[in-house]
Design a protein around this motif. Structure first.
Motif, short mmCIF file in Angstrom:
data_model
loop_
_atom_site.label_atom_id
_atom_site.label_comp_id
_atom_site.label_asym_id
_atom_site.label_seq_id
_atom_site.Cartn_x
_atom_site.Cartn_y
_atom_site.Cartn_z
N LEU A 26 0.82 -1.21 0.00
CA LEU A 26 0.00 0.00 0.00
C LEU A 26 0.85 1.26 0.00
CD1 LEU A 26 -2.90 1.18 0.22
CD2 LEU A 26 -2.59 1.12 2.70
N GLY A 27 1.93 1.26 0.74
CA GLY A 27 2.76 2.46 0.82
C GLY A 27 3.87 2.54 -0.20
N SER A 28 4.06 1.49 -1.00
CA SER A 28 5.16 1.47 -1.97
C SER A 28 4.71 2.06 -3.30
CB SER A 28 5.65 0.03 -2.16
OG SER A 28 6.62 -0.02 -3.17
N SER A 29 5.68 2.48 -4.09
CA SER A 29 5.42 3.00 -5.44
C SER A 29 6.09 2.14 -6.51
CB SER A 29 5.94 4.44 -5.56
OG SER A 29 7.34 4.48 -5.34
N HIS A 30 6.16 0.82 -6.26
CA HIS A 30 6.79 -0.09 -7.21
C HIS A 30 5.82 -1.16 -7.69
CE1 HIS A 30 11.07 1.20 -6.94
NE2 HIS A 30 10.68 1.64 -5.76
N TRP A 31 4.56 -0.77 -7.88
CA TRP A 31 3.59 -1.71 -8.42
C TRP A 31 3.89 -2.02 -9.89
CZ3 TRP A 31 -1.52 -3.26 -6.40
CH2 TRP A 31 -1.62 -3.07 -5.02
N CYS A 32 4.29 -1.00 -10.63
CA CYS A 32 4.66 -1.18 -12.04
C CYS A 32 5.96 -0.42 -12.29
CB CYS A 32 3.56 -0.67 -12.98
SG CYS A 32 2.01 -1.60 -12.87
N GLY A 91 3.04 3.57 -8.18
CA GLY A 91 2.30 2.90 -7.13
C GLY A 91 0.88 3.39 -7.07
N LEU A 92 0.24 3.15 -5.95
CA LEU A 92 -1.13 3.61 -5.78
C LEU A 92 -1.21 5.12 -5.58
CD1 LEU A 92 -2.50 0.85 -3.38
CD2 LEU A 92 -3.20 1.21 -5.74
N TRP A 93 -0.14 5.71 -5.06
CA TRP A 93 -0.20 7.11 -4.68
C TRP A 93 0.59 8.02 -5.61
CZ3 TRP A 93 -3.81 7.50 -1.08
CH2 TRP A 93 -4.04 6.42 -0.22
N GLN A 94 1.75 7.58 -6.09
CA GLN A 94 2.59 8.48 -6.86
C GLN A 94 3.34 7.73 -7.95
OE1 GLN A 94 5.34 10.28 -4.15
NE2 GLN A 94 6.34 8.35 -3.61
N SER A 95 3.84 8.53 -8.91
CA SER A 95 4.65 8.02 -10.02
C SER A 95 5.99 8.76 -9.99
CB SER A 95 3.94 8.26 -11.35
OG SER A 95 4.77 7.94 -12.44
N CYS A 96 7.07 8.01 -9.98
CA CYS A 96 8.42 8.59 -9.89
C CYS A 96 9.24 8.16 -11.10
CB CYS A 96 9.11 8.14 -8.61
SG CYS A 96 8.26 8.62 -7.08
N GLY A 127 -9.54 2.12 -1.42
CA GLY A 127 -10.44 1.78 -0.33
C GLY A 127 -10.52 0.28 -0.07
N ALA A 128 -10.53 -0.51 -1.15
CA ALA A 128 -10.55 -1.96 -0.98
C ALA A 128 -9.27 -2.46 -0.33
CB ALA A 128 -10.76 -2.63 -2.34
N GLU A 129 -8.14 -1.87 -0.68
CA GLU A 129 -6.88 -2.26 -0.05
C GLU A 129 -6.87 -1.92 1.44
OE1 GLU A 129 -4.34 -3.91 -1.07
OE2 GLU A 129 -4.73 -4.05 -3.22
N LEU A 172 -10.77 -11.63 -1.14
CA LEU A 172 -11.59 -11.20 -2.28
C LEU A 172 -11.46 -9.70 -2.52
CD1 LEU A 172 -14.83 -13.30 -1.69
CD2 LEU A 172 -13.01 -13.72 -3.35
N LEU A 173 -11.43 -8.91 -1.44
CA LEU A 173 -11.26 -7.46 -1.60
C LEU A 173 -9.91 -7.12 -2.22
CD1 LEU A 173 -12.81 -6.10 1.71
CD2 LEU A 173 -13.64 -5.68 -0.60
#
Length: 294
Positions: A26-32, A91-96, A127-129, A172-173
């Motif tokens: 949730l707090g990371s910006s390395h989803w993609c 990530g969910l919050w920012q793009s670097c 919200g689901a996370e 499921l969420l």
């Protein structure tokens, strides 16, 4: 530690691990992660610098560069040589992304990059996370209470049933949140701003942690269901045995009651014998027959 506490303790570990994975993701910006094609800047005052466009201008007398408006500049880079591959992560919050002018990174809000009509879906995913994390935290508290306080009078299989339901809902969420984020990112790749669109991209380690949390949730729910089924069957068997023992106690008198009955019968027989003796003594000798008493 006995068997009744060992099994919940083994279940607490994957729940806590899934919670840690979800919080980290949730707090990371390395989803993609991926690369972007960025145009090289001009090498104005740094002719020996790499990763910039070199050009040659006309020089005046004395080796001085002619800065007149009629000067012609020749740029030797052509095609892909005019661009740099700049790495980025989202990530969910920012793009670097990498900063060309310095060794650091420059970041911006991911919400400002995605199309306006998809921002509501992004907030649903976040919200689901968050709800997934709250359900995992509740499951960890319930299992921790079972390990810490073990009372024989409390039906702990109800806790197992609650944990199974909570972890299934959490899994499921999280699955829905991951799918929504993947869809939003792919839409942003196609319809996002030109200064952000990646050339190549792939999923990062945070995305893998998020799906790892989902897998742990499913595993914990299966373990909790199995333990609930076994505890429920054991509880039913104990109830049947207790009911059978109660019926046997009602059908057969207790040994103490039998002794009381025997003592009463002995006392009655003695009293009857004493009465016969007394009657025989008071009868005259010439009285015919014998006195008998049944």
């Amino acid at each position: 530690m006995d068997r009744a506490r060992r099994q919940p303790a083994l279940t607490v570990l994957p729940v806590c691990l899934a919670l840690a994975f979800s919080l980290t993701a949730l707090g990371s910006s390395h989803w993609c992660e991926g690369t972007r094609k960025v145009a090289k800047p001009l090498c104005l005052d740094e002719p020996g610098r790499l990763q910039c466009i070199h050009f040659s201008g006309s020089h005046g007398s004395g080796g001085r560069r002619d800065n007149g408006s009629q000067a012609v500049q020749y740029i030797w880079e052509t095609g892909d040589d005019k661009f740099l591959q700049c790495r980025f992560h989202v990530g969910l919050w920012q793009s670097c992304e990498e900063s060309l002018g310095s060794a650091g990174e420059k970041c911006r809000s991911f919400q400002s990059v995605i199309p306006a009509e998809e921002q509501g879906v992004l907030w649903l995913s976040i919200g689901a996370e968050i709800l997934n994390i709250l359900l995992l935290l509740t499951s960890a508290v319930l299992l921790g209470s079972r390990v810490s306080y073990h009372a024989s009078g409390f039906h702990w299989f109800k806790v197992d049933a609650s944990v199974a339901i909570l972890t299934v809902l959490a899994g499921l969420l999280s699955m829905v949140a991951h799918i929504m984020y993947t869809t939003i990112f792919q839409i942003t790749v196609n319809l996002g701003p030109e200064d952000w669109k990646p050339q190549t991209w792939d999923y990062g380690w945070s995305y893998c942690l998020a799906w790892g949390s989902f897998a742990l949730c499913m595993a914990v729910s299966v373990m909790a269901v199995n333990r609930y089924t076994a505890a429920r069957l054991e509880f039913i068997e104990k109830q049947k045995l207790q009911e059978g023992s109660r019926h046997s106690q009602h059908n057969f008198p207790k040994p103490k009651a039998l002794e009381n009955v025997r003592e009463t019968e002995a006392a009655l027989s003695l009293a009857r014998h004493a009465l016969l003796v007394s009657v025989s003594e008071h009868l005259p000798p010439s009285a015919p027959g014998k006195v008998s008493m049944c």
